[in-house]
Scaffold this motif. Structure first.
Motif, PDB file in Angstrom:
ATOM      1  N   MET A   1     -54.280  53.852  13.563  1.00  0.00           N
ATOM      2  CA  MET A   1     -52.876  53.479  13.502  1.00  0.00           C
ATOM      3  C   MET A   1     -52.782  52.003  13.138  1.00  0.00           C
ATOM      4  SD  MET A   1     -50.154  53.958  16.528  1.00  0.00           S
ATOM      5  CE  MET A   1     -48.510  53.419  16.363  1.00  0.00           C
ATOM      6  N   SER A   2     -51.999  51.684  12.124  1.00  0.00           N
ATOM      7  CA  SER A   2     -51.876  50.299  11.686  1.00  0.00           C
ATOM      8  C   SER A   2     -50.937  49.542  12.606  1.00  0.00           C
ATOM      9  CB  SER A   2     -51.369  50.248  10.247  1.00  0.00           C
ATOM     10  OG  SER A   2     -50.071  50.804  10.198  1.00  0.00           O
ATOM     11  N   ASP A   3     -51.067  48.228  12.565  1.00  0.00           N
ATOM     12  CA  ASP A   3     -50.208  47.383  13.394  1.00  0.00           C
ATOM     13  C   ASP A   3     -48.781  47.440  12.878  1.00  0.00           C
ATOM     14  OD1 ASP A   3     -52.352  46.632  14.951  1.00  0.00           O
ATOM     15  OD2 ASP A   3     -52.807  44.870  13.729  1.00  0.00           O
ATOM     16  N   GLN A   4     -47.839  47.333  13.788  1.00  0.00           N
ATOM     17  CA  GLN A   4     -46.428  47.370  13.442  1.00  0.00           C
ATOM     18  C   GLN A   4     -45.812  46.002  13.709  1.00  0.00           C
ATOM     19  OE1 GLN A   4     -44.739  50.300  12.236  1.00  0.00           O
ATOM     20  NE2 GLN A   4     -46.889  50.836  11.921  1.00  0.00           N
ATOM     21  N   TYR A   5     -44.862  45.616  12.852  1.00  0.00           N
ATOM     22  CA  TYR A   5     -44.243  44.301  12.944  1.00  0.00           C
ATOM     23  C   TYR A   5     -42.727  44.426  12.858  1.00  0.00           C
ATOM     24  CZ  TYR A   5     -48.935  42.591  12.068  1.00  0.00           C
ATOM     25  OH  TYR A   5     -50.266  42.340  12.166  1.00  0.00           O
ATOM     26  N   ARG A   6     -42.053  43.346  13.246  1.00  0.00           N
ATOM     27  CA  ARG A   6     -40.589  43.300  13.199  1.00  0.00           C
ATOM     28  C   ARG A   6     -40.172  41.876  12.827  1.00  0.00           C
ATOM     29  NH1 ARG A   6     -37.488  46.467  17.468  1.00  0.00           N
ATOM     30  NH2 ARG A   6     -36.741  47.629  15.711  1.00  0.00           N
ATOM     31  N   VAL A   7     -39.109  41.758  12.022  1.00  0.00           N
ATOM     32  CA  VAL A   7     -38.598  40.462  11.586  1.00  0.00           C
ATOM     33  C   VAL A   7     -37.520  40.010  12.570  1.00  0.00           C
ATOM     34  CG1 VAL A   7     -37.414  39.222   9.736  1.00  0.00           C
ATOM     35  CG2 VAL A   7     -39.061  41.008   9.179  1.00  0.00           C
ATOM     36  N   THR A   8     -37.651  38.746  13.041  1.00  0.00           N
ATOM     37  CA  THR A   8     -36.655  38.192  13.965  1.00  0.00           C
ATOM     38  C   THR A   8     -36.079  36.911  13.380  1.00  0.00           C
ATOM     39  OG1 THR A   8     -38.366  36.995  15.183  1.00  0.00           O
ATOM     40  CG2 THR A   8     -37.752  39.149  16.019  1.00  0.00           C
ATOM     41  N   PHE A   9     -34.856  36.600  13.767  1.00  0.00           N
ATOM     42  CA  PHE A   9     -34.125  35.444  13.265  1.00  0.00           C
ATOM     43  C   PHE A   9     -34.583  34.175  13.989  1.00  0.00           C
ATOM     44  CE2 PHE A   9     -30.746  33.190  11.325  1.00  0.00           C
ATOM     45  CZ  PHE A   9     -30.199  32.359  12.281  1.00  0.00           C
ATOM     46  N   VAL A  10     -34.772  33.094  13.229  1.00  0.00           N
ATOM     47  CA  VAL A  10     -35.160  31.801  13.808  1.00  0.00           C
ATOM     48  C   VAL A  10     -34.009  30.803  13.686  1.00  0.00           C
ATOM     49  CG1 VAL A  10     -36.755  29.866  13.655  1.00  0.00           C
ATOM     50  CG2 VAL A  10     -37.596  32.189  13.330  1.00  0.00           C
ATOM     51  N   GLY A  11     -33.419  30.701  12.499  1.00  0.00           N
ATOM     52  CA  GLY A  11     -32.331  29.755  12.276  1.00  0.00           C
ATOM     53  C   GLY A  11     -31.917  29.746  10.817  1.00  0.00           C
ATOM     54  N   PHE A  12     -30.980  28.854  10.496  1.00  0.00           N
ATOM     55  CA  PHE A  12     -30.519  28.705   9.124  1.00  0.00           C
ATOM     56  C   PHE A  12     -31.220  27.514   8.481  1.00  0.00           C
ATOM     57  CE2 PHE A  12     -27.221  31.803   8.998  1.00  0.00           C
ATOM     58  CZ  PHE A  12     -26.686  31.866  10.278  1.00  0.00           C
ATOM     59  N   ASP A  13     -31.366  27.557   7.167  1.00  0.00           N
ATOM     60  CA  ASP A  13     -31.888  26.396   6.449  1.00  0.00           C
ATOM     61  C   ASP A  13     -30.904  25.242   6.636  1.00  0.00           C
ATOM     62  OD1 ASP A  13     -33.206  28.270   3.615  1.00  0.00           O
ATOM     63  OD2 ASP A  13     -34.119  27.776   5.556  1.00  0.00           O
ATOM     64  N   ALA A  14     -31.408  23.999   6.484  1.00  0.00           N
ATOM     65  CA  ALA A  14     -30.586  22.818   6.741  1.00  0.00           C
ATOM     66  C   ALA A  14     -29.393  22.728   5.791  1.00  0.00           C
ATOM     67  CB  ALA A  14     -31.439  21.554   6.615  1.00  0.00           C
ATOM     68  N   ASP A  15     -29.547  23.123   4.544  1.00  0.00           N
ATOM     69  CA  ASP A  15     -28.467  22.992   3.560  1.00  0.00           C
ATOM     70  C   ASP A  15     -27.667  24.294   3.378  1.00  0.00           C
ATOM     71  OD1 ASP A  15     -30.571  24.354   2.495  1.00  0.00           O
ATOM     72  OD2 ASP A  15     -30.386  23.470   0.504  1.00  0.00           O
ATOM     73  N   THR A  16     -27.739  25.223   4.347  1.00  0.00           N
ATOM     74  CA  THR A  16     -27.087  26.524   4.229  1.00  0.00           C
ATOM     75  C   THR A  16     -25.893  26.628   5.167  1.00  0.00           C
ATOM     76  OG1 THR A  16     -29.214  27.544   3.726  1.00  0.00           O
ATOM     77  CG2 THR A  16     -27.451  29.019   4.414  1.00  0.00           C
ATOM     78  N   ASP A  17     -24.770  27.124   4.634  1.00  0.00           N
ATOM     79  CA  ASP A  17     -23.598  27.423   5.442  1.00  0.00           C
ATOM     80  C   ASP A  17     -23.832  28.791   6.099  1.00  0.00           C
ATOM     81  OD1 ASP A  17     -20.187  28.407   4.722  1.00  0.00           O
ATOM     82  OD2 ASP A  17     -21.037  27.529   6.541  1.00  0.00           O
ATOM     83  N   GLY A  18     -23.805  28.827   7.422  1.00  0.00           N
ATOM     84  CA  GLY A  18     -24.142  30.042   8.154  1.00  0.00           C
ATOM     85  C   GLY A  18     -23.244  31.223   7.845  1.00  0.00           C
ATOM     86  N   GLN A  19     -21.925  31.023   7.845  1.00  0.00           N
ATOM     87  CA  GLN A  19     -20.978  32.114   7.589  1.00  0.00           C
ATOM     88  C   GLN A  19     -21.131  32.657   6.171  1.00  0.00           C
ATOM     89  OE1 GLN A  19     -20.135  33.223  10.651  1.00  0.00           O
ATOM     90  NE2 GLN A  19     -18.325  33.938   9.581  1.00  0.00           N
ATOM     91  N   ASN A  20     -21.288  31.741   5.211  1.00  0.00           N
ATOM     92  CA  ASN A  20     -21.452  32.146   3.820  1.00  0.00           C
ATOM     93  C   ASN A  20     -22.743  32.952   3.651  1.00  0.00           C
ATOM     94  OD1 ASN A  20     -20.996  32.384   1.098  1.00  0.00           O
ATOM     95  ND2 ASN A  20     -21.781  30.352   0.588  1.00  0.00           N
ATOM     96  N   ALA A  21     -23.809  32.501   4.274  1.00  0.00           N
ATOM     97  CA  ALA A  21     -25.087  33.209   4.176  1.00  0.00           C
ATOM     98  C   ALA A  21     -24.986  34.595   4.799  1.00  0.00           C
ATOM     99  CB  ALA A  21     -26.189  32.400   4.862  1.00  0.00           C
ATOM    100  N   ILE A  22     -24.292  34.704   5.933  1.00  0.00           N
ATOM    101  CA  ILE A  22     -24.129  35.997   6.611  1.00  0.00           C
ATOM    102  C   ILE A  22     -23.344  36.960   5.721  1.00  0.00           C
ATOM    103  CG2 ILE A  22     -22.964  37.126   8.560  1.00  0.00           C
ATOM    104  CD1 ILE A  22     -23.784  34.725  10.276  1.00  0.00           C
ATOM    105  N   GLU A  23     -22.273  36.482   5.117  1.00  0.00           N
ATOM    106  CA  GLU A  23     -21.440  37.330   4.261  1.00  0.00           C
ATOM    107  C   GLU A  23     -22.211  37.802   3.027  1.00  0.00           C
ATOM    108  OE1 GLU A  23     -17.210  35.209   5.422  1.00  0.00           O
ATOM    109  OE2 GLU A  23     -17.950  35.075   3.370  1.00  0.00           O
ATOM    110  N   ARG A  24     -22.952  36.889   2.395  1.00  0.00           N
ATOM    111  CA  ARG A  24     -23.713  37.258   1.195  1.00  0.00           C
ATOM    112  C   ARG A  24     -24.822  38.258   1.521  1.00  0.00           C
ATOM    113  NH1 ARG A  24     -25.314  31.592  -1.127  1.00  0.00           N
ATOM    114  NH2 ARG A  24     -27.243  32.630  -0.633  1.00  0.00           N
ATOM    115  N   LEU A  25     -25.513  38.045   2.659  1.00  0.00           N
ATOM    116  CA  LEU A  25     -26.587  38.963   3.049  1.00  0.00           C
ATOM    117  C   LEU A  25     -26.032  40.340   3.396  1.00  0.00           C
ATOM    118  CD1 LEU A  25     -29.601  39.422   3.640  1.00  0.00           C
ATOM    119  CD2 LEU A  25     -29.177  38.642   5.975  1.00  0.00           C
ATOM    120  N   ALA A  26     -24.888  40.377   4.081  1.00  0.00           N
ATOM    121  CA  ALA A  26     -24.265  41.659   4.424  1.00  0.00           C
ATOM    122  C   ALA A  26     -23.872  42.419   3.161  1.00  0.00           C
ATOM    123  CB  ALA A  26     -23.047  41.429   5.322  1.00  0.00           C
TER     124      ALA A  26
END
Length: 178
Positions: A1-26
């Protein structure tokens, strides 16, 4: 059985608007905006997968200005331990149930014996009606004293208390240490 992984959130880049990034990713993923916002608050956006797929997911998040990290999901040994503990609980409950059934059968046997003895005693008294005159002069208690079921009820209550303690110790082994 291979190892399993999961992606977790750390933070936003310094020059990124959080709301804009969330909307574009959604919009890119085709998921509701609330799900992406929940991801930024500690929930998971993607399911458990292998390492290469998680790296692709992390790259996609980096394109939209979200920093993430890949965490290894513990192997199924924890699940196997839980299953083994559950199996022990079920075995204990099965044993307890079968013990209670045997006790109930023994009680029914005892009740039948007591009822049978009382009937035979009544029959004997009817047959010996002629000799009762001799015993009338003596002060003998001819009525048998009823047998107390106090011991039986005491044993049953102790059994139930022990069953409750067993169930509690199996359900919460970290709380009960003998």
């Amino acid at each position: 059985m291979s190892d399993q992984y999961r992606v977790t959130f750390v933070g936003f880049d310094a020059d990124t608007d959080g709301q804009n990034a969330i909307e574009r990713l959604a919009m890119k993923l085709g998921v509701p905006k609330q799900k992406v916002e929940a991801f930024t608050q500690g929930k998971f956006l993607f399911g458990i997968s292998d390492k290469s797929k998680c790296l692709k997911q992390a790259k996609l998040l980096a394109i939209y200005g979200l920093q993430s990290k890949i965490q290894e999901v513990p192997s199924s040994s924890h699940t196997a331990n839980n299953n083994a503990a559950n199996e022990r609980v079920f075995e204990a409950l099965d044993y307890i149930t079968s013990s209670l059934i045997r006790i109930e059968e023994k009680l029914e046997e005892l009740e039948q014996r007591i009822d049978g003895q009382q009937k035979t005693d009544d029959d004997k008294e009817e047959e010996q009606w002629q000799s009762d005159d001799l015993f009338d002069e003596l002060d003998l208690d001819s009525d048998p004293k009823p047998k107390s079921k106090k011991l039986l009820y005491t044993l049953l209550s102790i059994l139930f208390v022990l069953l409750i303690v067993l169930g509690f110790s199996l359900a919460f082994p970290e709380m009960v240490q003998f």
